[in-house]
Design an enzyme around this catalytic site. Structure first.
Site, PDB file in Angstrom:
ATOM      1  N   LYS A 146       0.849  -1.207   0.000  1.00  0.00           N
ATOM      2  CA  LYS A 146       0.000   0.000   0.000  1.00  0.00           C
ATOM      3  C   LYS A 146       0.869   1.236   0.000  1.00  0.00           C
ATOM      4  CE  LYS A 146       0.851   1.204   4.504  1.00  0.00           C
ATOM      5  NZ  LYS A 146       1.679   2.346   4.889  1.00  0.00           N
ATOM      6  N   ALA A 153      10.388  -3.248   6.109  1.00  0.00           N
ATOM      7  CA  ALA A 153      10.534  -2.007   6.900  1.00  0.00           C
ATOM      8  C   ALA A 153      10.543  -0.792   5.985  1.00  0.00           C
ATOM      9  CB  ALA A 153      11.791  -2.037   7.777  1.00  0.00           C
ATOM     10  N   GLY A 154       9.657  -0.788   4.984  1.00  0.00           N
ATOM     11  CA  GLY A 154       9.686   0.254   3.956  1.00  0.00           C
ATOM     12  C   GLY A 154       8.543   1.237   4.021  1.00  0.00           C
ATOM     13  N   MET A 158       5.438   0.290   3.378  1.00  0.00           N
ATOM     14  CA  MET A 158       4.462  -0.160   2.367  1.00  0.00           C
ATOM     15  C   MET A 158       3.630  -1.334   2.875  1.00  0.00           C
ATOM     16  SD  MET A 158       6.426   0.329  -1.231  1.00  0.00           S
ATOM     17  CE  MET A 158       4.871   0.424  -2.143  1.00  0.00           C
ATOM     18  N   GLY A 195       4.913  -6.288   6.122  1.00  0.00           N
ATOM     19  CA  GLY A 195       4.648  -7.228   7.225  1.00  0.00           C
ATOM     20  C   GLY A 195       3.149  -7.429   7.408  1.00  0.00           C
ATOM     21  N   ASP A 212      -2.459  -1.743  10.192  1.00  0.00           N
ATOM     22  CA  ASP A 212      -2.561  -1.753   8.727  1.00  0.00           C
ATOM     23  C   ASP A 212      -3.031  -3.096   8.169  1.00  0.00           C
ATOM     24  OD1 ASP A 212      -1.592   0.812   8.726  1.00  0.00           O
ATOM     25  OD2 ASP A 212       0.386   0.314   7.914  1.00  0.00           O
TER      26      ASP A 212
END
Ligand code: C5P
Length: 299
Positions: free
Chosen positions: A10, A97-98, A100, A103, A137
């Site tokens: 996302k 860990a971006g 987006m 995880g 999220d």
């Protein structure tokens, strides 16, 4: 027998952040757009719960029970009195860990895959409740498309999208921790009056019309100053994309991935090329949104 689920990344086209709540979370007006970068999560019955991962960032993915995919399998199994003995394999294409929701995507993917494998008959709402327990999220990763998330981001209202939006994503050389970025947001806002987060009607209208110019003018991310404070070099990446003609350049969620909106695929290719040769980022990808949420591919 195994089940594979495809689940999207996302970008937050709006991320309005309120003051820290007593529980440490922040109220959000969080407009999510799912984009066509995917992880694939495959679950297969096994002697015990275990996780494996392949892909360029696989070395950074935890393979223990802290992984949201393992926690999703455990949560669903606990609710139905089953044992969570599955091998979860993650084919990872979403940056780790971006910012987006990589995880979260794996959590939603594992939940949908285990649900199909075990035939629990859980309702959509039950699955969404489990997602919300796993992380703010995760519900959006299950539903995909576009949605406004309120509360800590987990209460979703689906939004209409009237066209395809073309994006370029620049992945950074290191990750940023979401809690650390929220802590920096709190530090930068100390002593200031932080308004309650409100969704932008202009932005919601731009999505509904499928109008990239209007969306480009309306995007915003309240976490961006905090991400830039922890990772100042991201300003160079944003500038490189803007100079190449992006309609908007912003940090994706808590970062450090930066997102660039383009008017059409040709312009996206031009922005991508400029970012690649700028030397300000690790990898560059193009992807269109909206993309569907977690989708069972087959067994
Ligand atoms: O919900 P999730 O586990 O993904 O959140 C990760 C961290 O991000 C939280 O522990 C918290 O520090 C921060 N966060 C927040 N407010 C939100 C969502 C996340 O402060 N609405």
């Amino acid at each position: 027998m195994s089940v594979t689920v495809r689940v999207p990344a996302k970008v937050n086209v709006q991320l309005a952040v309120g003051a820290a709540r007593p529980d440490g979370f922040h109220d959000l007006a969080n407009v999510f757009l799912a984009v066509g970068l995917h992880d694939e999560v495959t679950v297969t019955p096994a002697g015990e719960l275990r996780i494996s991962c392949e892909g360029p960032d696989a070395a950074e993915v935890p393979l223990d029970r802290s992984n949201l995919a393992a926690r999703a399998a455990e949560a669903l199994a606990a609710r139905y009195g089953l044992s969570p003995d599955v091998h979860i394999h993650i084919a990872k294409d979403i940056p780790v860990a971006g910012g987006m929701a990589g995880g979260s995507a794996d959590g939603a993917g594992a939940l949908a895959a285990c649900d199909a494998l075990w035939g629990t008959g859980a309702s959509r709402d039950e699955l969404l409740d489990i997602c919300a327990e796993l992380g703010s999220d995760v519900p959006f990763s299950l539903v995909g498309g576009a949605a406004l998330g309120t509360g800590r981001g987990e209460k979703l209202r689906t939004l209409d999208v009237g066209g395809t939006f073309h994006w370029v994503f620049a992945m950074a050389g290191r990750g940023l921790s979401t809690p650390a970025v929220f802590r920096e947001f709190d530090r930068l806002g100390e002593g200031l009056d932080i308004p309650d987060p409100v969704a932008s009607q202009e932005l919601i209208d731009a999505l509904a019309k499928g109008d990239p110019d209007a969306l480009g003018a309306a995007v915003s991310n309240d976490l961006q100053p905090a991400a830039l404070s922890l990772f100042p070099e991201l300003a160079d990446t944003l500038a490189a994309g803007r100079a190449a003609g992006a309609l908007a350049a912003l940090v994706s969620g808590s970062g450090p991935t930066t997102a660039f909106l383009a008017r059409d695929p040709e312009s996206a290719a031009k922005v991508a090329e400029a970012l690649r040769s700028s030397g300000t980022c690790r990898t560059v990808r193009t992807a269109a949104g909206p993309a569907p949420g977690a989708t069972v591919l087959g067994g």
